[in-house]
Design a protein around this motif. Structure first.
Motif, PDB file in Angstrom:
ATOM      1  N   ALA A  23       0.752  -0.923   0.004  1.00  0.00           N
ATOM      2  CA  ALA A  23      -0.160   0.053  -0.243  1.00  0.00           C
ATOM      3  C   ALA A  23       0.803   1.510   0.044  1.00  0.00           C
ATOM      4  N   SER A  24       1.427   1.248   0.623  1.00  0.00           N
ATOM      5  CA  SER A  24       2.620   2.205   0.748  1.00  0.00           C
ATOM      6  C   SER A  24       3.754   2.684   0.380  1.00  0.00           C
ATOM      7  N   ALA A  25       4.309   2.080  -1.066  1.00  0.00           N
ATOM      8  CA  ALA A  25       4.813   1.652  -2.089  1.00  0.00           C
ATOM      9  C   ALA A  25       3.892   1.827  -3.232  1.00  0.00           C
ATOM     10  N   ASN A  26       2.671   1.960  -3.027  1.00  0.00           N
ATOM     11  CA  ASN A  26       1.938   2.691  -4.890  1.00  0.00           C
ATOM     12  C   ASN A  26       1.213   3.764  -4.211  1.00  0.00           C
ATOM     13  N   GLU A  27       0.978   4.144  -3.046  1.00  0.00           N
ATOM     14  CA  GLU A  27       0.902   5.644  -2.760  1.00  0.00           C
ATOM     15  C   GLU A  27       2.067   6.256  -2.895  1.00  0.00           C
ATOM     16  N   LEU A  28       3.701   5.885  -2.729  1.00  0.00           N
ATOM     17  CA  LEU A  28       4.650   6.722  -3.117  1.00  0.00           C
ATOM     18  C   LEU A  28       4.111   6.965  -4.689  1.00  0.00           C
ATOM     19  N   PHE A  29       4.431   6.064  -5.367  1.00  0.00           N
ATOM     20  CA  PHE A  29       3.587   6.518  -6.852  1.00  0.00           C
ATOM     21  C   PHE A  29       3.078   7.312  -7.259  1.00  0.00           C
ATOM     22  N   ALA A  30       1.803   7.024  -6.456  1.00  0.00           N
ATOM     23  CA  ALA A  30       1.134   8.337  -6.878  1.00  0.00           C
ATOM     24  C   ALA A  30       1.432   9.114  -7.049  1.00  0.00           C
ATOM     25  N   LYS A  31       2.153   9.765  -5.334  1.00  0.00           N
ATOM     26  CA  LYS A  31       2.325  10.977  -4.748  1.00  0.00           C
ATOM     27  C   LYS A  31       3.779  11.048  -5.743  1.00  0.00           C
ATOM     28  N   ALA A  32       4.053  10.539  -6.403  1.00  0.00           N
ATOM     29  CA  ALA A  32       5.460  11.163  -7.206  1.00  0.00           C
ATOM     30  C   ALA A  32       4.616  11.584  -8.963  1.00  0.00           C
ATOM     31  N   VAL A  33       3.861  11.285  -9.263  1.00  0.00           N
ATOM     32  CA  VAL A  33       2.959  11.745 -10.297  1.00  0.00           C
ATOM     33  C   VAL A  33       2.585  12.948  -9.064  1.00  0.00           C
ATOM     34  N   MET A  34       2.086  13.568  -9.087  1.00  0.00           N
ATOM     35  CA  MET A  34       1.478  14.347  -8.779  1.00  0.00           C
ATOM     36  C   MET A  34       3.000  15.813  -8.319  1.00  0.00           C
ATOM     37  N   ARG A  35       3.808  15.030  -7.829  1.00  0.00           N
ATOM     38  CA  ARG A  35       5.055  15.859  -7.589  1.00  0.00           C
ATOM     39  C   ARG A  35       5.042  16.263  -8.916  1.00  0.00           C
ATOM     40  N   MET A  36       5.620  15.445  -9.845  1.00  0.00           N
ATOM     41  CA  MET A  36       5.576  15.729 -11.733  1.00  0.00           C
ATOM     42  C   MET A  36       4.392  16.372 -12.211  1.00  0.00           C
ATOM     43  N   GLY A  37       3.251  17.656 -11.163  1.00  0.00           N
ATOM     44  CA  GLY A  37       2.473  17.962 -11.809  1.00  0.00           C
ATOM     45  C   GLY A  37       1.190  17.335 -12.105  1.00  0.00           C
ATOM     46  N   VAL A  38       1.312  16.831 -12.442  1.00  0.00           N
ATOM     47  CA  VAL A  38      -0.263  15.820 -13.478  1.00  0.00           C
ATOM     48  C   VAL A  38      -1.061  14.593 -11.956  1.00  0.00           C
ATOM     49  N   PRO A  39      -2.245  15.879 -12.306  1.00  0.00           N
ATOM     50  CA  PRO A  39      -2.823  14.655 -11.675  1.00  0.00           C
ATOM     51  C   PRO A  39      -3.212  13.691 -12.060  1.00  0.00           C
ATOM     52  N   VAL A  40      -3.802  12.647 -10.837  1.00  0.00           N
ATOM     53  CA  VAL A  40      -3.665  11.472 -10.309  1.00  0.00           C
ATOM     54  C   VAL A  40      -5.291  11.360  -9.402  1.00  0.00           C
ATOM     55  N   SER A  41      -5.715  10.220 -10.089  1.00  0.00           N
ATOM     56  CA  SER A  41      -6.663   9.868  -8.779  1.00  0.00           C
ATOM     57  C   SER A  41      -6.149   8.417  -8.314  1.00  0.00           C
ATOM     58  N   PRO A  42      -6.007   8.004  -7.126  1.00  0.00           N
ATOM     59  CA  PRO A  42      -5.957   6.138  -6.162  1.00  0.00           C
ATOM     60  C   PRO A  42      -7.400   6.080  -6.011  1.00  0.00           C
ATOM     61  N   ARG A  43      -7.473   5.120  -6.018  1.00  0.00           N
ATOM     62  CA  ARG A  43      -8.666   3.835  -5.221  1.00  0.00           C
ATOM     63  C   ARG A  43      -8.393   2.833  -4.615  1.00  0.00           C
ATOM     64  N   ASN A  44      -8.344   2.124  -3.266  1.00  0.00           N
ATOM     65  CA  ASN A  44      -7.825   1.054  -3.134  1.00  0.00           C
ATOM     66  C   ASN A  44      -8.612   0.115  -3.164  1.00  0.00           C
ATOM     67  N   ILE A  45      -8.839  -0.923  -3.654  1.00  0.00           N
ATOM     68  CA  ILE A  45      -9.718  -2.161  -3.415  1.00  0.00           C
ATOM     69  C   ILE A  45      -9.107  -2.833  -2.600  1.00  0.00           C
ATOM     70  N   PHE A  46      -9.578  -3.444  -1.695  1.00  0.00           N
ATOM     71  CA  PHE A  46      -8.678  -4.008  -0.380  1.00  0.00           C
ATOM     72  C   PHE A  46     -10.540  -4.947   0.009  1.00  0.00           C
ATOM     73  N   PRO A  47     -10.539  -6.047   0.920  1.00  0.00           N
ATOM     74  CA  PRO A  47     -11.153  -6.948   1.586  1.00  0.00           C
ATOM     75  C   PRO A  47     -11.635  -6.930   3.091  1.00  0.00           C
ATOM     76  N   SER A  48     -12.304  -7.395   3.368  1.00  0.00           N
ATOM     77  CA  SER A  48     -12.508  -7.461   4.325  1.00  0.00           C
ATOM     78  C   SER A  48     -11.941  -8.088   5.913  1.00  0.00           C
ATOM     79  N   ASN A  49     -12.001  -9.368   5.029  1.00  0.00           N
ATOM     80  CA  ASN A  49     -11.142 -10.062   5.592  1.00  0.00           C
ATOM     81  C   ASN A  49     -10.281 -10.271   6.238  1.00  0.00           C
ATOM     82  N   ILE A  50      -9.188 -11.663   5.983  1.00  0.00           N
ATOM     83  CA  ILE A  50      -8.014 -11.376   6.792  1.00  0.00           C
ATOM     84  C   ILE A  50      -6.628 -11.652   5.693  1.00  0.00           C
ATOM     85  N   GLN A  51      -5.831 -11.246   5.895  1.00  0.00           N
ATOM     86  CA  GLN A  51      -4.230 -10.786   6.051  1.00  0.00           C
ATOM     87  C   GLN A  51      -4.003 -12.095   4.808  1.00  0.00           C
ATOM     88  N   GLY A  52      -3.585 -11.605   3.525  1.00  0.00           N
ATOM     89  CA  GLY A  52      -3.044 -12.538   2.672  1.00  0.00           C
ATOM     90  C   GLY A  52      -4.376 -12.580   1.370  1.00  0.00           C
TER      91      GLY A  52
END
Length: 614
Positions: A23-52
């Motif tokens: 999650a933090s790596a993917n968010e890092l990618f999105a923030k880097a694109v924004m720092r390039m001055g380009v709008p980005v809209s991320p969405r996290n799709i995650f399960p409600s159950n256990i890890q894995g």
């Protein structure tokens, strides 16, 4: 194979495993694109159950500034073997597949109409790190580094982000920078880059901020004067009171004495939490609770009390899929009817519909004013898509000269002067009575708060006329609310049209793009975005001005359409359903295709009738 070619306009999706630290790596990618001055809209799709279990992170890069989901995936970062087939199938023809090539994958698992980029991520990470956990975590950073070269994102952007994140933690800074360059160096040496889709520096982000709706709601409650929050944990609303706690620790602590100027209570259940919030509102505090649909179901008894006893309270409903437990980590707009008419008997509640974090901030503060002004529960109808995903939006603005609207609160001086006090008496025709706060006067202004029927002076009564008086006055107050709530926003088509569309809330970003696309295709629609319920008179006029009006919403049963029919007595045939309810945020492509299909059918039907008449 013709590959997709696009600069600052593509969708990249990361397919990962929950708990892998991606999650933090993917968010890092999105923030880097924004720092390039380009709008980005991320969405996290995650399960409600256990890890894995599988998890996805979809980032839309769009220089035009569209924040809604477009539909389709131009590049898939496939890091989860469990979902490989489905992930690969999502890629648009001519798109790109990025994967960990450490272990061979059968040729049959690939598509011939997409470009495949393999990087031995596990091999690179294992060679550089010995600790198993570090190998997993830094593998994520390595793939971000590899993507940065493939998509032409400057290394300096990542280095600056790391410097900010790990300030004073040089060891972590150095290890993360190293991981980024491991990925970059491999691609530079082995793969032709950049790809057909890439990022180019721009200046389209401007002064926009990057935040999530739940944090914005919490901050809006702080600025709006809330001092009491009572809640019970429930996905996806729990981070609202958690953020409220964080902001209160910063803004609501007396700097001299250290005294807390707020109260936050985690109750034993949802019913207790709404009861505490109502009690605080009765006592004069600005109070709120945050929950989701399952919590609203449990709160309805107290909501009826607050409605009939006329007690101010704000409810933040971050909607998810239902019924029952439903889909706790998926989004929907499926609590409209449950909230509009919550409780038994004849009840009607005010609802506000924010479209993004900026409006979450504004509507949270507005809800606290409206609750006091109208002396009633107010719902802020957010949802998981707005609440839990970070979004670019306008900066929050607050006028320090703004005064809170406490409504009709009678003072001790007014009581002492002999002003008539009837707790449930309509004195000026707007349906809103005067109230007093506990302890206002030693002998005047007291009344018995009750959920049973009463007369205008709060005296117990089962007389029919007294009950009818109160019920009709409550309707009058609801009509008054229509002029006090945020008003609808109208977007006129470029040319006169017989067709319109109504939408609201988190549907708005995708709707904005869909309207632009339809205009380009020669399809003209007048559009109205609803910001609140009850509906102002302008909504009725808008529907009356068009032969057909599409109602776009994210639920199965067309709940907004039902509200429009029920409250405005509109002919149901004039309102055309456009429904999306699979738990993922609605896309511009879905809206465009659904409206085009319906319009074609309407035109064909009209043509056939004209031929028959001829």
């Amino acid at each position: 194979m013709k590959r997709i070619e696009a600069i600052n306009d593509f969708v990249i999706k990361f397919a990962n495993i929950n708990g892998s630290g991606s999650a933090s790596a993917n968010e890092l990618f999105a923030k880097a694109v924004m720092r390039m001055g380009v709008p980005v809209s991320p969405r996290n799709i995650f399960p409600s159950n256990i890890q894995g279990m599988p998890t996805w992170y979809e980032a839309r890069v769009c220089e035009k500034g569209y924040h809604g989901r477009r539909g389709g995936v131009d590049m898939m970062v496939a890091m989860n073997p469990q979902t490989w087939d489905a992930d690969v199938a999502e890629i648009e023809p001519g798109g790109y597949l990025f994967y960990d090539s450490t272990r061979p994958i059968p040729e049959s698992k690939f598509r011939k109409d997409v470009q495949v980029i393999g990087v031995p991520l596990t091999e690179i990470s294992n060679a550089a790190y010995t600790d198993p956990r570090q190998r997993q975590l830094f593998k994520n950073i390595i793939y971000v580094g590899a993507l940065s070269v493939l998509l032409d994102v400057d290394a300096s952007v990542f280095e600056k982000l790391f410097a900010e994140q790990f300030k004073g933690k040089e060891r972590l800074l150095e290890s993360n920078v190293r991981a980024i360059h491991l990925g970059r160096d491999y691609v530079k040496q082995h793969i032709e880059a950049p790809l057909g889709i890439r990022v180019r520096r721009s200046d389209k982000v401007g002064d926009q901020i990057f935040t999530d709706g739940n944090s914005a709601l919490a901050l809006g409650c702080v600025y709006g004067g809330a001092t009491v929050a009572a809640w019970y944990p429930i996905t996806p609303s729990s981070s609202v009171p958690e953020a409220f706690q964080k902001y209160c620790d910063k803004f609501r602590v007396d700097p001299e004495t250290g005294q807390l100027n707020y109260a936050i209570v985690q109750a034993e259940d949802e019913l207790a939490s709404i009861g505490m919030a109502i009690g605080a509102g009765w006592n004069g505090a600005r109070s709120f609770t945050a929950t989701s649909g399952a919590g609203i179901s449990l709160m309805t008894e107290f909501l009826g009390l607050a409605y009939f006893a006329e007690i101010p309270v704000t409810l933040i409903n971050v909607q998810r899929g239902g019924p029952s437990t439903g889909m706790p980590t998926r989004t929907q707009q499926s609590d409209l009817l449950a909230c509009a008419y919550a409780s038994h008997g004849d009840t009607k509640h005010v609802m506000l519909f924010p479209q993004d974090p900026h409006e979450c901030f504004e509507h949270a503060a507005a809800a606290l004013d409206l609750a006091d002004r109208l002396q009633t529960p107010i719902f802020v109808m957010s949802d998981l898509d707005i609440g839990m995903n970070q979004r670019l939006c306008k900066p929050f603005v607050w006028d320090d000269a703004r005064e809170y609207d406490r409504g009709k609160v009678m003072t001790a001086e007014e009581l002492e002067a002999g002003k008539d006090f009837g707790r449930y008496k309509d004195v000026d025709g707007d349906g809103i009575p005067w109230r007093t706060l506990p302890g206002t006067h030693p002998s005047k202004g007291a009344y018995f708060t009750r959920g049973t029927s009463k007369d205008a002076y709060a005296r117990y009564s089962e007389r029919g006329p007294d009950y009818v008086y109160n019920m009709e006055r409550l309707l009058k107050k609801f009509k008054t609310a229509a002029d006090l709530v945020p008003q609808p926003l109208l977007r006129k088509a470029q040319q006169a049209t017989r067709f319109g569309v109504i939408y609201f809330g988190s549907t708005s970003p995708a709707m904005r793009e869909a309207l632009d696309v339809l205009e380009e295709q020669g399809v003209h629609l007048d559009a109205m975005r609803l910001l609140a319920f009850p509906f102002p008179a302008s909504v009725d006029r808008f529907i009356a001005e068009h032969d057909k009006v599409f109602v776009v919403e994210q639920n199965r049963d067309a709940q907004m359409r039902s509200l429009l029919v029920n409250e405005l007595e509109v002919d149901p045939k004039r309102l055309v359903k456009v429904l999306h309810y699979d738990g993922t945020p609605i896309t511009a492509r879905f809206i465009t295709q659904a409206i085009s299909k319906n319009l074609n059918a309407l035109v064909s039907s009209t043509t056939s009738l004209q031929k028959e008449a001829a």
